[in-house]
Design an enzyme around this catalytic site. Structure first.
Site, PDB file in Angstrom:
ATOM      1  N   GLU A   1      16.973  32.211  -6.621  1.00  0.00           N
ATOM      2  CA  GLU A   1      16.885  31.512  -7.127  1.00  0.00           C
ATOM      3  C   GLU A   1      15.425  30.341  -5.995  1.00  0.00           C
ATOM      4  O   GLU A   1      14.238  29.905  -6.370  1.00  0.00           O
ATOM      5  CB  GLU A   1      17.119  29.787  -7.512  1.00  0.00           C
TER       6      GLU A   1
ATOM      7  N   THR B   1       5.812  29.127 -23.934  1.00  0.00           N
ATOM      8  CA  THR B   1       6.675  29.093 -22.469  1.00  0.00           C
ATOM      9  C   THR B   1       7.280  30.228 -22.581  1.00  0.00           C
ATOM     10  O   THR B   1       8.395  30.551 -21.172  1.00  0.00           O
ATOM     11  CB  THR B   1       6.393  27.978 -21.800  1.00  0.00           C
TER      12      THR B   1
END
Length: 579
Positions: free
Chosen positions: A402, A507
């Site tokens: 991440e 998106t």
């Protein structure tokens, strides 16, 4: 002066020899001199000699040296290797026999293997989807280890899916086959309208027009709601709201979305042109002053460009280009060109929105979407380099952590929730270049997911990208985006690629056609010019963008070889600790 004459003479001799070799054997070097055939020579050593004579530092613009404190010897060693491998002979010669490991691995991709990967992506989707329907539906997500549902997912992107589905169902050309059904009477569009109306309270009672971050679909904004929101969340409604407004002829939804985007835009720094990542919706003060391309910022930039592609509004295009210039000027570090010259690989770092100074040494996995956006903007060269950096991280860990600390060459936040951003950029780069390299990247992603994330009832979040321990969660975007982009990467004959119409993805990965209906509006201009955004003509005191090329300037030979020269691929691999 005698040595200068000698150098010039050797240079002329080298050029003459290159011409003879090209004419006789096609062995000339591949830097264009304005002709239709490749021809080049290297001024690298002469350049270095003249710099040494002037007492200048050939590696003085290296951001890694400025940050890490690396000395001249390491830089000389690296670029001595570059000099040996690249400038002294044609890049195409790397593809002769077994001379280059990258050419051997990435130079081709058989059709049979492409078909296998397409089937593998399809099976991956159906394994996750069938288990979701069996164990979790109608809850929002699947716990793939315990084989049970979880929810609700408060971030579930419903509006875009309703709009996209309605458009596909009502397309008279049926580009994806007979997906409609008898008796459909715009029910999905009515649901989208109803949902958007329920979201409108988020835009009310804010001093800036920037929406609240949360809204209850039954009761409106909770009385204890916070007044802080991220730039991406507040500025990424324009595509869905704009399409809805233009489909139903009601300007309300596009108006509130554009008002929020313009409010954020007016709060950008006068010095750098950058925005922060967290803002107070009542005071307009920046709570988070970090400016980057990942979490909290990503889809704001994405929707400026995609809104222009869909609606053709010049305001959207002007804002995006100004934002892109600021990004290139203040966030980008490394050498000027992706695929030529000395210095560190290009990298986009997190900076202070007011000063442009580096705030930390990590980047996050969401930033991997940006190469795909650069492709849509025509800046394919920069897209190639940034994508190669994230792919190198994937090769090292079999996933994207991440957060990754590029200074320490180690993850800062270790989990990977099966995010789609790298697959999305890989797909778009392949569509732009048709380079087999990106098929190999997709193959690596598929095989890593199959090996590291597959569990009893689906695919699980990786809790730790190093030891591959897992968390019991399969996010909805894994099916709707990650699997979709991987499948489309290998499905050359997909109607999406064969249709007369062109499409973009929201998106959240919903398919939307670029339709002339969306370039027409049934109302007058929504905004007056006196608010300042439309009236502004040029960015003030900002250097020109560091944009070295676009898709029309990619040299012809690179469309059929590796997208990035092997020496630079090796440099990026070394940068993330693969060697």
């Amino acid at each position: 002066m005698q040595w200068r004459s000698l150098v010039v003479g050797l240079l002329v001799l080298r050029l003459s020899l290159s011409c003879v070799l090209w004419l006789a054997f096609g062995l000339g070097h591949n830097v264009s001199l304005g002709f239709n055939f490749p021809l080049s020579f290297s001024l690298h050593k002469l350049d270095a000699l003249l710099r040494d004579e002037k007492g200048t530092d050939p590696s003085g613009n290296s951001w890694s040296q400025r940050i890490h404190g690396h000395g001249h010897e390491e830089a000389k060693t690296m670029w001595a290797k570059v000099e040996v491998e690249s400038p002294n002979r044609s890049y195409l010669s790397f593809f002769d026999g077994d001379k280059d490991e990258y050419a051997r691995k990435y130079g081709s991709f058989p059709d049979t293997l492409k078909a296998q990967m397409k089937d593998m992506a399809k099976e991956m989707f159906y394994f996750g989807y069938d288990n979701y329907m069996k164990y979790a539906f109608p809850e929002d997500e699947l716990n793939p280890i315990d084989c049970e549902g979880r929810g609700p997912d408060v971030l579930n992107p419903i509006l875009g899916s309703l709009i996209s589905s309605h458009i596909l169902l009502t397309d008279p050309k049926h580009p994806f086959g007979e997906v409609g059904f008898d008796g459909y009477d715009n029910e999905l569009l009515h649901l989208a309208h109803d949902l958007a109306v329920r979201l409108l309270p988020a835009f009310e009672n804010t001093s800036t027009g920037i929406p609240y971050p949360r809204v209850n679909l039954k009761t409106g904004v909770p009385p204890d709601s916070i007044n802080e929101t991220c730039t991406a969340g507040a500025g990424s409604l324009l595509v869905e709201f704009g399409i809805l407004s233009r489909l139903i002829g009601d300007s309300t939804f596009e108006w509130v979305a554009r008002r929020a985007v313009r409010a954020l835009w007016n709060l950008r720094s006068n010095e750098t042109g950058l925005l922060g990542n967290v803002v107070n919706i009542q005071t307009g003060q920046w709570v988070g002053k970090q400016s980057g391309l990942g979490a909290g910022m990503d889809s704001f930039y994405e929707y400026l460009l995609k809104s222009y592609i869909l609606f053709g509004e010049k305001e959207d295009h002007r804002m995006f280009q100004a934002a892109y210039e600021s990004i290139q000027s203040h966030m980008r570090r490394g050498r000027e060109s992706c695929n030529e010259g000395e210095g560190d690989p290009p990298l986009y770092v997190n900076v202070n929105m007011f000063s442009g100074e580096i705030m930390n040494t990590w980047i996050d996995s969401l930033q991997a979407f940006f190469p795909g956006l650069q492709v849509l903007n025509g800046d394919v060269d920069n897209a190639i380099c940034l994508h190669a950096f994230y792919y190198a991280i994937w090769k090292r860990f079999g996933a994207l952590p991440e957060r990754y600390n590029w200074q320490l060459q180690a993850p800062d936040v270790l989990f990977y929730p099966l995010r789609p951003e790298l697959a999305e950029s890989t797909y778009l780069l392949y569509q732009a270049t048709k380079n087999p390299f990106y098929l190999h990247v997709g193959k690596d992603i598929l095989q890593s997911l199959e090996k590291n994330a597959k569990v009893r009832c689906g695919y699980a979040t990786l809790h730790h990208v190093v030891d591959k321990s897992k968390e019991d969660r399969m996010e909805s975007f894994f099916l709707s985006e990650t699997c979709k982009y991987l499948y489309l990467l290998f499905d050359e004959d997909n109607p999406l690629h064969k249709s007369d119409n062109k499409y973009i993805f929201t998106t959240e990965g919903h398919v939307v056609p670029i339709d002339k209906r969306f370039r027409e509006k049934q109302w007058n201009d929504l905004f007056p010019c006196e608010e300042g955004v439309l009236a502004e003509q040029e960015p003030i005191n900002r250097p020109p963008p560091n944009k070295t090329s676009n898709c029309n300037r990619i040299p012809e030979e690179r469309r059929y070889t590796l997208p990035l020269k092997s020496v630079y691929m090796r440099q990026i691999d070394n940068m993330v600790g693969l060697f």
